[in-house]
Design a protein around this motif. Structure first.
Motif, PDB file in Angstrom:
ATOM      1  N   SER A  29       0.825  -1.208   0.000  1.00  0.00           N
ATOM      2  CA  SER A  29       0.000   0.000   0.000  1.00  0.00           C
ATOM      3  C   SER A  29       0.859   1.257   0.000  1.00  0.00           C
ATOM      4  O   SER A  29       0.568   2.223  -0.704  1.00  0.00           O
ATOM      5  CB  SER A  29      -0.936  -0.002   1.214  1.00  0.00           C
ATOM      6  N   ILE A 175      -2.934   1.147   5.216  1.00  0.00           N
ATOM      7  CA  ILE A 175      -3.378   0.402   4.043  1.00  0.00           C
ATOM      8  C   ILE A 175      -4.532   1.140   3.363  1.00  0.00           C
ATOM      9  O   ILE A 175      -4.584   1.244   2.135  1.00  0.00           O
ATOM     10  CB  ILE A 175      -3.798  -1.022   4.447  1.00  0.00           C
ATOM     11  N   VAL A 314      -8.941  -5.217   0.835  1.00  0.00           N
ATOM     12  CA  VAL A 314      -8.908  -3.908   0.194  1.00  0.00           C
ATOM     13  C   VAL A 314      -9.846  -3.968  -1.006  1.00  0.00           C
ATOM     14  O   VAL A 314      -9.603  -4.718  -1.952  1.00  0.00           O
ATOM     15  CB  VAL A 314      -7.473  -3.544  -0.262  1.00  0.00           C
TER      16      VAL A 314
END
Length: 316
Positions: A29, A175, A314
């Motif tokens: 990330s 993240i 994510v």
């Protein structure tokens, strides 16, 4: 110190085995890639105290195949009246590069320091310079060591047994929001504010809400306790009308939160409505719900604590 252009940044890492996947996801990330070792080199400048896994950042001023070349470069540095010390970072194995013995590290530090036209101070230097060997190449520059800010947040006035650890919460915030500039974020199921505290302490623009008035009050108390400022309101995610760049959601669970599959799906659908990007933390596999809500899972990891597992997804 004379202004010398930084060519790259060397980051040293440390992590617990149960959080290895989380560390790699945070790397991807922040930097766009991960590494198997505990040393990462990147052109990206990240404040090391942001990450619970980064130990230090070396702002590389020069690199060479031998210490003599590093010493020659250091001789030309002008530190003015500033005092300094040099630290060799090879105190542990770094990737394929084995730990350097203490006496050899001190020899490297002395060899560089003796060439420099400035006053050394091993206890309270104005400037800390670092040198590290990686794959037969030496890197030298300004050393920035990480401060474990997350550790200061472990003891909160209001505690919640199933809340994320501060380490995990800090990594999840990174993240979700790798580059905080102009990013508006929300934690719509914020609980007692573990993620909010970590995100706010890193200067992120984030607000919180929760359906439970008691935890909303607890979240506000915890944020204020650490001298932070952030908005937390009582309300259901379905009542949120504003749009955000990203949402962070630790899916509600525990003995006192009897959340059904339909309620879980409703939270994910509402998240899709209010945010372009969502990072979900869940103890259950919810891939089908995520896809049915219109998301694509871009990246993921598992965080373990003994036999207990959390998934971090994510979604975009």
């Amino acid at each position: 110190m004379t202004k010398t252009q930084v060519s790259s940044y060397v980051y040293t890492y440390t992590w617990q085995i149960d959080e290895a996947e989380l560390c790699k996801l945070e790397m991807r990330s922040l930097f766009g890639f991960d590494v198997a070792s505990n040393l990462l080199i990147s052109p990206e400048k990240i404040e090391p105290s942001r990450s619970p896994f980064i130990r230090s950042r070396l702002d590389v001023l020069h690199e060479a195949d031998d210490i003599a070349a590093i010493s020659h470069f250091a001789q030309g540095l002008e530190l003015g009246e500033a005092t300094f010390k040099v630290l060799c970072l090879n105190t542990v194995d770094l990737g394929d590069t084995k730990k350097i013995r203490q006496d050899e590290r001190h020899q490297v530090e002395r060899e560089i320091a003796l060439t420099m036209h400035a006053e050394p101070d091993l206890k309270n230097p104005d400037i800390v310079l670092g040198v590290v060997l990686n794959n037969n190449r030496w890197y030298f520059g300004h050393l920035v060591e990480s401060e474990a800010i997350w550790l200061k947040h472990q003891q909160k006035p209001e505690m919640y047994s199933t809340a994320l650890s501060t380490r995990v919460a800090r990594a999840v915030a990174n993240i979700a929001i790798p580059n905080p500039v102009d990013v508006r974020a929300i934690d719509p199921c914020c609980g007692i504010g573990t993620v909010l505290v970590e995100a706010l302490s890193m200067g992120m623009d984030i607000v919180g809400s929760d359906i439970n008035p008691l935890v909303v009050k607890g979240s506000r108390t915890n944020i204020a306790h650490f001298g932070l400022h952030g908005e937390v309101v009582k309300g259901d995610i379905a009542q949120i009308t504003e749009s955000y760049d990203v949402a962070i959601i630790d899916m509600p669970y525990n003995l006192f939160t009897h959340i059904s599959i339909d309620q879980q799906f409703s939270i994910i659908k509402e998240a899709r409505r209010i945010a372009k990007r969502v990072v979900l933390v869940t103890i259950e596999t919810i891939d089908d719900m995520v896809h049915d809500a219109g998301f694509e899972i871009k990246d993921r990891c598992i965080v373990r604590k003994g036999t207990f597992e959390r998934q971090v997804l994510v979604c975009e």
